[in-house]
Write an enzyme that holds these catalytic residues in place. Structure first.
Site, mmCIF file in Angstrom:
data_model
loop_
_atom_site.group_PDB
_atom_site.id
_atom_site.type_symbol
_atom_site.label_atom_id
_atom_site.label_comp_id
_atom_site.label_asym_id
_atom_site.label_seq_id
_atom_site.Cartn_x
_atom_site.Cartn_y
_atom_site.Cartn_z
ATOM 1 N N HIS A 99 0.817 -1.209 0.000
ATOM 2 C CA HIS A 99 0.000 0.000 0.000
ATOM 3 C C HIS A 99 0.856 1.265 0.000
ATOM 4 O O HIS A 99 0.402 2.313 -0.453
ATOM 5 C CB HIS A 99 -0.960 -0.015 1.186
ATOM 6 N N HIS A 267 -1.970 -12.312 -2.862
ATOM 7 C CA HIS A 267 -2.986 -13.013 -2.083
ATOM 8 C C HIS A 267 -2.608 -14.459 -1.783
ATOM 9 O O HIS A 267 -3.428 -15.222 -1.294
ATOM 10 C CB HIS A 267 -4.326 -12.942 -2.813
#
Length: 726
Positions: A99, A267
């Site tokens: 992020h 993921h």
């Protein structure tokens, strides 16, 4: 009211809200006023380091292996105040690094991990960054131990790398060298919305046409890094989501294969948090929480940070059976099961597998005796539903080594995209391979006779304006946001730059036809000769004005080849306006002076440097196409302060004309003396810029103007010379 609230009507003798839009700022009272703060946002007044601190030098003395070992060790050192999922902080640290880097967008090169900006608002309090403040608190002991040489920007990305390595992935490499900023970035347009997660329609011309996402934005909502994990505007539809994933990642300079690799590899570990029904008890974000919380945001009372009860995105569950292990489990789940839409405990849309045996499910992150249902987001389902992503993922499934290499390279690109050339990378893990997105440039020669080259240029027959304009056009592409562009490499002679309207292709071709043979015959690079020609033209103009000021020059630029140039990615560097040469391609919603301000910030200029460069370029006759707007002098081609002298002379009046231009008329006769654009007149209308203009208009500062112009010019010419800083 609590103890921290003061009634602003109660006669308190201090200003409430500070110098902000809620306080007493100029832009509150006069919203159309040009805000110059972005040119001074990271200056000496905000930097706590000593004036002689050299971060590049400090980084080189860092014990790289010790830092890496300490970061890797903390991955499994679970703390009671924020326990690690499955006893491993890897997923949290990867999300922090991701992020931090993921705010980068190719359109203007802003955002990204290169400055540690995730420490400050608004990024530190975006909904998408919930609880990442905890990750940074976990890293604080390492930062404290190694001090100044280890920037937060480096440490945050290193934590992501060490997380992957501790879980079994061989990463592609790592470069130290990012330098922290010390306050929020004011120059980044994150969107016009006034609320988090406002409907996507606010940033698209047409939500069904993803290309209409307003530039330079990449994320689909205010407060998100990428796309809405629940679907477009929170409505699940994997096929539609895939289109938005593709557009968003393309705006981050990622192709389909890189996008799929990052999604699947990102993921492969960790989990999303939206369990325990805790969403209605979550406290304020770091920037909005009470003072006693000390910036410890998103408080979750009574839940002790346990994963089963934690809340961030609202989506709940892991993507794989072994969330602390790098493996192929993501593909096993996604492609070997059917998936159906469901809701998380917090009410978020997500997908669950149909008929998955309990023994194939991941264990609970805090109680290994319990199995939990895994999940997929709408973006994950897009990897299966979209035919292009599906084919790429199946290729990954068939070749684990290929997937790992593709992901490792894409992760390296994601986390290093805004560091610029390899001259800015330090440490033992910098990859030897030159990557095209790093805009590689061969080393140039420094052994040629500079004086002889200057003599050849001076005798070439090129005009000063032609040489100055070409050098400026070559250098002005630099942007400090991601350290791309600039004169080094001489890419102005290659596609796409040679054909940009801003570069006046006919004039450029004429100048290059003269300068390239000089470079070939003298051993200098074309890049050096272009800059040197600009200096020659400038020195001629200085001499003609009656001054003797040398223009510094540092040889050593190299010439990039077409094969070393990713032409498509350079398209975003095309100037659509150039206030310094009084030109814009077409009329835009943004005022010309605002476009000039944006470019000045990307070039790293102060307001004073912007001012002196504009005034000098005008009198040098360097306007685009030779247009006369703003050329407030009868001595064109001489480097004088006439622009400022005449701009501040009350013998003239300024009258709106046509097509957004203005006429400068003699007050006594009414005769038109000159013409101008708003980019010219802003230096008289804006009170700060007028103050600078008056300095340069003074009788005692005529030579100072020349010296300051030369210094600012040299700064632009050398903006991309990171090799000079090594």
């Amino acid at each position: 009211m609590d103890g921290n609230d003061i009634d602003p009507k109660g006669g308190c003798p201090v200003m409430h809200g500070g110098n902000t839009a809620h306080g007493n700022s100029v832009t509150k009272w006069w919203p159309k006023s040009l805000n110059l703060d972005i040119l001074h946002q990271h200056g000496a007044r905000t930097n706590p380091m000593d004036p002689d601190y050299d971060h590049r030098k400090a980084v080189k003395a860092l014990d790289f292996e010790a830092v890496k070992a300490d970061v890797k060790a903390l991955m499994t050192d679970s703390q009671s105040w924020w326990p690690a999922d499955w006893g491993h902080y890897g997923g949290l640290m990867i999300r922090l690094a991701w992020h931090s880097a993921g705010s980068y967008r190719m359109g203007d090169g802003r955002g990204g991990a290169g400055s540690g900006n995730i420490r400050f608002a608004p990024l530190n309090s975006w909904p998408d960054n919930a609880s990442l403040d905890k990750a940074r608190r976990l890293l604080w002991p390492v930062k404290k131990k190694y001090g100044n040489a280890l920037s937060w920007a480096d440490l945050i990305i290193l934590a992501g790398n060490m997380a992957y390595e501790s879980m079994g992935l061989k990463t592609f490499g790592f470069g130290f060298g990012r330098e922290d900023i010390w306050g929020p970035e004011q120059d980044v347009n994150w969107g016009a919305e006034n609320e988090w997660l406002a409907p996507s329609e606010n940033r698209y011309g047409d939500l069904d046409d993803t290309s209409t996402l307003y530039n330079p934005l990449a994320a689909v909502h205010m407060g998100l890094i990428y796309v809405n994990p629940e679907g477009v505007n929170g409505k699940p539809d994997p096929a539609r989501t895939a289109l938005h994933v593709r557009e968003t990642f393309a705006r981050m300079a990622m192709n389909d294969e890189e996008t799929a690799a990052l999604t699947c590899g990102g993921h492969t570990v960790g989990k999303a948090h939206g369990g325990g029904g805790a969403h209605d008890r979550i406290g304020a974000e770091p920037e909005g929480c009470p003072v006693h919380m000390q910036g410890f945001g998103w408080d979750n009372p009574g839940m002790d940070g346990k994963a089963t009860n934690a809340f961030t995105s609202g989506i709940e569950g892991a993507w794989t059976q072994h969330p602390t292990k790098w493996d192929m489990g993501y593909f096993d789940y996604l492609f070997n099961y059917e998936w159906e839409l469901t809701k998380s405990p917090a009410g978020a849309n997500q997908w669950k597998p149909v008929n998955m045996p309990e023994d194939k499910m991941p264990v609970d992150p805090t109680d290994p005796s319990i199995r939990r249902m895994p999940m997929m987001t709408d973006a994950d389902m897009a990897m299966k539903v979209d035919p292009i992503y599906n084919a790429i993922c199946r290729k990954f499934m068939a070749d684990q080594a290929y997937f790992e290499d593709t992901f490792a390279r894409a992760w390296f690109k994601l986390t290093h995209r805004d560091m610029g050339p390899k001259a800015n990378y330090h440490g033992p893990d910098v990859p030897a391979e030159d990557l095209i997105w790093q805009d590689p440039i061969p080393a140039g020669s420094t052994s040629y006779d500079v004086a002889a080259v200057k003599a050849r240029i001076a005798a070439s027959g090129l005009s000063g304006a032609e040489m100055i304009a070409t050098a400026w056009d070559s250098a002005r592409t630099f942007r400090g946001s991601d350290k791309r562009g600039g004169a080094n490499g001489a890419r102005i002679r290659l596609a796409p730059q040679k054909d940009w309207a801003a570069n006046e292709p006919a004039r450029l071709a004429k100048v290059l036809a003269v300068l390239e043979p000089i470079a070939a015959e003298t051993g200098a690079s074309v890049a050096d000769v272009i800059v040197l020609a600009g200096n020659v033209g400038l020195e001629q103009a200085i001499k003609a004005a009656g001054y003797s000021v040398a223009v510094p020059f540092a040889p050593g630029r190299g010439d990039a080849t077409a094969e070393q140039t990713d032409a498509d990615s350079f398209n975003v560097l095309e100037p659509l306006a150039c206030g310094f040469r009084n030109w814009q391609k077409e009329k835009y919603a943004v005022a010309p002076e605002e476009l000039m301000l944006d470019k000045a910030q990307l070039l790293g200029l102060t307001a004073a440097e912007m001012t002196v460069l504009v005034g000098g370029m005008r009198v040098l006759g360097a306007n685009h196409g030779g247009n006369a707007h703003g050329v407030f002098t009868d001595r064109v081609g001489q480097l004088t302060n006439d622009f400022f002298v005449n701009l501040t002379d009350m013998a003239y009046t300024w009258v709106p004309a046509k097509d957004g231009t203005y006429e400068i008329r003699d007050r006594a006769t009414g005769a038109v003396k000159w013409t101008a654009t708003s980019t010219d007149l802003v230096f008289g209308s804006n009170s700060i810029l007028r103050a600078y203009a008056e300095v340069y208009a003074q009788d005692d500062n005529a030579e100072k103007f020349v010296r300051d112009f030369v210094a600012a010019w040299t700064k632009v010419m050398n903006a991309d010379r990171f090799d000079l800083l090594a």
